[in-house]
Motif scaffolding. Sequence first.
Motif, mmCIF file in Angstrom:
data_model
loop_
_atom_site.group_PDB
_atom_site.id
_atom_site.type_symbol
_atom_site.label_atom_id
_atom_site.label_comp_id
_atom_site.label_asym_id
_atom_site.label_seq_id
_atom_site.Cartn_x
_atom_site.Cartn_y
_atom_site.Cartn_z
ATOM 1 N N MET A 82 68.886 -59.659 42.575
ATOM 2 C CA MET A 82 67.408 -60.542 43.053
ATOM 3 C C MET A 82 67.828 -60.214 44.580
ATOM 4 S SD MET A 82 67.334 -64.792 43.677
ATOM 5 C CE MET A 82 66.778 -65.299 45.081
ATOM 6 N N LYS A 83 67.079 -58.943 45.281
ATOM 7 C CA LYS A 83 66.958 -59.392 46.694
ATOM 8 C C LYS A 83 65.594 -60.748 47.742
ATOM 9 C CE LYS A 83 66.019 -54.514 46.077
ATOM 10 N NZ LYS A 83 65.546 -53.443 45.946
ATOM 11 N N ILE A 84 66.672 -60.978 48.583
ATOM 12 C CA ILE A 84 65.708 -61.939 50.055
ATOM 13 C C ILE A 84 65.368 -61.415 50.993
ATOM 14 C CG2 ILE A 84 67.430 -63.803 48.666
ATOM 15 C CD1 ILE A 84 69.230 -63.007 51.249
ATOM 16 N N HIS A 85 64.401 -61.449 51.777
ATOM 17 C CA HIS A 85 64.459 -61.172 53.045
ATOM 18 C C HIS A 85 65.292 -61.014 53.997
ATOM 19 C CE1 HIS A 85 60.353 -60.560 51.462
ATOM 20 N NE2 HIS A 85 59.938 -61.735 51.129
ATOM 21 N N GLU A 86 65.145 -60.311 54.914
ATOM 22 C CA GLU A 86 65.469 -60.261 56.257
ATOM 23 C C GLU A 86 66.091 -62.068 56.423
ATOM 24 O OE1 GLU A 86 65.896 -58.454 60.564
ATOM 25 O OE2 GLU A 86 64.069 -58.310 59.601
ATOM 26 N N TYR A 87 65.602 -62.070 57.142
ATOM 27 C CA TYR A 87 64.956 -63.164 58.113
ATOM 28 C C TYR A 87 66.106 -64.672 56.820
ATOM 29 C CZ TYR A 87 61.421 -66.140 54.766
ATOM 30 O OH TYR A 87 60.503 -66.526 53.495
ATOM 31 N N GLN A 88 65.979 -64.530 55.705
ATOM 32 C CA GLN A 88 66.915 -65.494 54.791
ATOM 33 C C GLN A 88 67.787 -64.850 55.070
ATOM 34 O OE1 GLN A 88 64.033 -64.530 51.724
ATOM 35 N NE2 GLN A 88 63.222 -66.176 51.213
ATOM 36 N N ALA A 89 67.893 -63.306 54.723
ATOM 37 C CA ALA A 89 69.661 -63.276 54.512
ATOM 38 C C ALA A 89 70.529 -62.661 56.197
ATOM 39 C CB ALA A 89 70.267 -61.275 54.813
ATOM 40 N N LYS A 90 69.538 -62.588 56.894
ATOM 41 C CA LYS A 90 70.733 -64.038 58.648
ATOM 42 C C LYS A 90 70.407 -65.192 58.014
ATOM 43 C CE LYS A 90 68.584 -60.054 61.537
ATOM 44 N NZ LYS A 90 67.699 -59.729 62.299
ATOM 45 N N ALA A 91 69.521 -66.078 57.837
ATOM 46 C CA ALA A 91 69.626 -67.420 58.347
ATOM 47 C C ALA A 91 71.141 -67.847 57.004
ATOM 48 C CB ALA A 91 68.851 -67.800 57.271
ATOM 49 N N LEU A 92 71.608 -67.012 56.099
ATOM 50 C CA LEU A 92 72.799 -66.819 55.149
ATOM 51 C C LEU A 92 73.783 -66.668 55.936
ATOM 52 C CD1 LEU A 92 73.593 -67.723 53.029
ATOM 53 C CD2 LEU A 92 73.274 -65.898 51.729
ATOM 54 N N THR A 126 66.652 -70.232 43.832
ATOM 55 C CA THR A 126 65.357 -69.889 43.477
ATOM 56 C C THR A 126 64.100 -70.806 44.257
ATOM 57 O OG1 THR A 126 65.992 -71.433 41.458
ATOM 58 C CG2 THR A 126 63.723 -71.631 41.530
ATOM 59 N N ASP A 127 64.850 -70.503 46.166
ATOM 60 C CA ASP A 127 63.888 -71.203 46.755
ATOM 61 C C ASP A 127 63.696 -70.013 47.997
ATOM 62 O OD1 ASP A 127 63.616 -74.158 46.369
ATOM 63 O OD2 ASP A 127 65.015 -74.986 47.170
ATOM 64 N N TRP A 128 65.282 -68.948 47.519
ATOM 65 C CA TRP A 128 64.648 -68.142 48.469
ATOM 66 C C TRP A 128 64.516 -67.335 47.567
ATOM 67 C CZ3 TRP A 128 70.584 -67.550 48.898
ATOM 68 C CH2 TRP A 128 71.076 -69.296 49.799
ATOM 69 N N ARG A 129 63.498 -67.504 46.278
ATOM 70 C CA ARG A 129 63.556 -65.690 45.467
ATOM 71 C C ARG A 129 61.581 -65.939 46.007
ATOM 72 N NH1 ARG A 129 63.015 -65.305 38.699
ATOM 73 N NH2 ARG A 129 62.258 -63.438 38.841
ATOM 74 N N ASP A 130 60.635 -64.598 46.226
ATOM 75 C CA ASP A 130 59.961 -64.110 46.364
ATOM 76 C C ASP A 130 59.153 -63.241 45.365
ATOM 77 O OD1 ASP A 130 57.499 -63.888 47.281
ATOM 78 O OD2 ASP A 130 58.294 -62.677 49.165
ATOM 79 N N LEU A 131 58.132 -63.779 44.299
ATOM 80 C CA LEU A 131 57.961 -63.388 43.242
ATOM 81 C C LEU A 131 57.072 -62.017 43.282
ATOM 82 C CD1 LEU A 131 57.245 -65.834 40.942
ATOM 83 C CD2 LEU A 131 59.711 -64.712 40.653
ATOM 84 N N ASN A 132 56.351 -62.670 44.906
ATOM 85 C CA ASN A 132 55.166 -61.422 45.313
ATOM 86 C C ASN A 132 55.515 -60.038 45.663
ATOM 87 O OD1 ASN A 132 52.896 -63.039 45.622
ATOM 88 N ND2 ASN A 132 53.975 -63.795 47.414
ATOM 89 N N GLU A 133 57.295 -59.900 45.289
ATOM 90 C CA GLU A 133 57.471 -59.315 45.946
ATOM 91 C C GLU A 133 58.072 -58.227 44.343
ATOM 92 O OE1 GLU A 133 58.352 -56.893 48.617
ATOM 93 O OE2 GLU A 133 57.111 -58.087 49.769
ATOM 94 N N GLU A 134 58.395 -59.026 43.172
ATOM 95 C CA GLU A 134 59.082 -58.303 41.871
ATOM 96 C C GLU A 134 57.973 -58.117 41.240
ATOM 97 O OE1 GLU A 134 61.876 -61.198 40.535
ATOM 98 O OE2 GLU A 134 61.858 -61.836 42.372
ATOM 99 N N GLU A 135 58.084 -57.108 40.238
ATOM 100 C CA GLU A 135 57.336 -56.825 39.710
ATOM 101 C C GLU A 135 57.251 -57.633 38.320
ATOM 102 O OE1 GLU A 135 55.484 -54.355 37.099
ATOM 103 O OE2 GLU A 135 56.219 -53.437 38.526
ATOM 104 N N PRO A 136 56.101 -57.710 38.598
ATOM 105 C CA PRO A 136 55.347 -58.648 37.500
ATOM 106 C C PRO A 136 55.320 -58.606 36.359
ATOM 107 C CG PRO A 136 53.160 -58.290 39.173
ATOM 108 C CD PRO A 136 54.423 -57.233 38.984
ATOM 109 N N ALA A 137 55.578 -56.986 35.265
ATOM 110 C CA ALA A 137 55.677 -58.103 33.712
ATOM 111 C C ALA A 137 57.493 -58.092 33.881
ATOM 112 C CB ALA A 137 55.967 -55.945 33.824
ATOM 113 N N GLU A 138 57.982 -57.921 35.231
ATOM 114 C CA GLU A 138 60.008 -58.094 35.280
ATOM 115 C C GLU A 138 59.381 -59.549 35.326
ATOM 116 O OE1 GLU A 138 61.579 -55.974 37.991
ATOM 117 O OE2 GLU A 138 60.789 -53.608 37.347
ATOM 118 N N VAL A 139 58.618 -59.710 35.682
ATOM 119 C CA VAL A 139 59.098 -61.565 36.305
ATOM 120 C C VAL A 139 59.102 -62.060 34.558
ATOM 121 C CG1 VAL A 139 57.963 -63.652 37.429
ATOM 122 C CG2 VAL A 139 58.950 -61.646 38.300
#
Length: 399
Positions: A1-11, A238-251
């Motif tokens: 699972m990947k997260i965005h840069e701004y989320q990574a920096k907050a963590l 779950t709150d950090w996941r961005d489904l828009n960035e994932e392959e729909p079929a994989e989701v």
Amino acid sequence: MKIHEYQAKALLARYGVEVPRGEAVESAAAAAEAFRRLNVAHAVVKAQIHAGGRGKGTFVENPAQRGVQLVDSPGDAEKVAGAMLGKTLVTAQTGPQGRMVRRVLVEAGCVIRRELYLGLVVDRNRGKPVLIASAEGGVEIETVAARHPEAIFHEPIDPWAGLRNFQVRKLAKKLGLDAAGEKSAAVFLPALVRCFLDQDCSLLEINPTVVTGDGTLLALDAKINFDDNAAYRHPEWTDWRDLNEEEPAEVRAQAAGLSYVKLDGNIGCLVNGAGLAMSTMDLIMLHGGKPANFLDVGGGADVRQVTEAFRILLSDSNVQAVLVNIFGGIMRCTTIAEALIAAYQSLGFHVPLVVRLEGTEVAAGRELLEKSGLNIIAANDLTDAARKVVAACNAAASA
């Protein structure tokens, strides 16, 4: 699972890693307000997508636009953000289709004295995490490894002890840090390692890590991937996941309890067991075909899961044939055959279907398929299945 840069920096900031001040926003007007709140002379507007190379990336709608831009005023921030949001950014990691930018990070500028590379991964050969460092930051680590492998340093990490003081001193010396830089590294590097270990990361990369004017280390960028197998320990993911960035079929497959990875071939694969799936794809390639996916239905798939697996396979317009390769161990081949028949009758098939069954009650399972009257191509073994599905795919492509 990947997260965005701004989320990574907050963590990372939670662990004491120094990061630039910034705000993630979803509108041009909000970008202007963020610039005002930062109260700085210069800021950077950075497109937030799950891909690297954004600074060199270009937008489909405006090739002159880049995914990372320096701004000097609230008006500039608003203009640049407006040119990014809702547009498609193409980088070396997105492929030609690119990714739509839905938010940007407005971040305070800083004085950059030097750029370094820092990264953490799990080294399978050593059986432990390893901290990778290089004085050549701001460049893809693969490029550095190819041109100057001697410029990359590896420091194994004891997962129980973390990064020890002597290791910090050794890395600081190799990176050429002065006294101020070494003092900053004594906080920065162990904090990175703690975050990596605590959060069950599979990758933590800071490229570039910059040395500022006063010698402080600063995470100018941040990329974090988590190990999905540890998700049960981290409900906050779950709150950090961005489904828009994932392959729909994989989701969709994940929701059905299936393991699915989309590839760029034209032969769909439905297999039970990751090892068998890899072998199946290898044999397809060996006989001149190209897999369209990795799909593992597991050892206990039922009719519902097999039907959903077929739906996912057939939703890929590139799929011109499907190979089902099932070993009936925990599940009997008769149960598998019944599920295949039910799924076939429910969906109907517009592409050739090759089925290879092996394992418990295999003879009865094959008999069920043969008597079903459905247009299913039976295969005797894995090599036979690979040859038949490649032939069927080639015939369908030329028809």
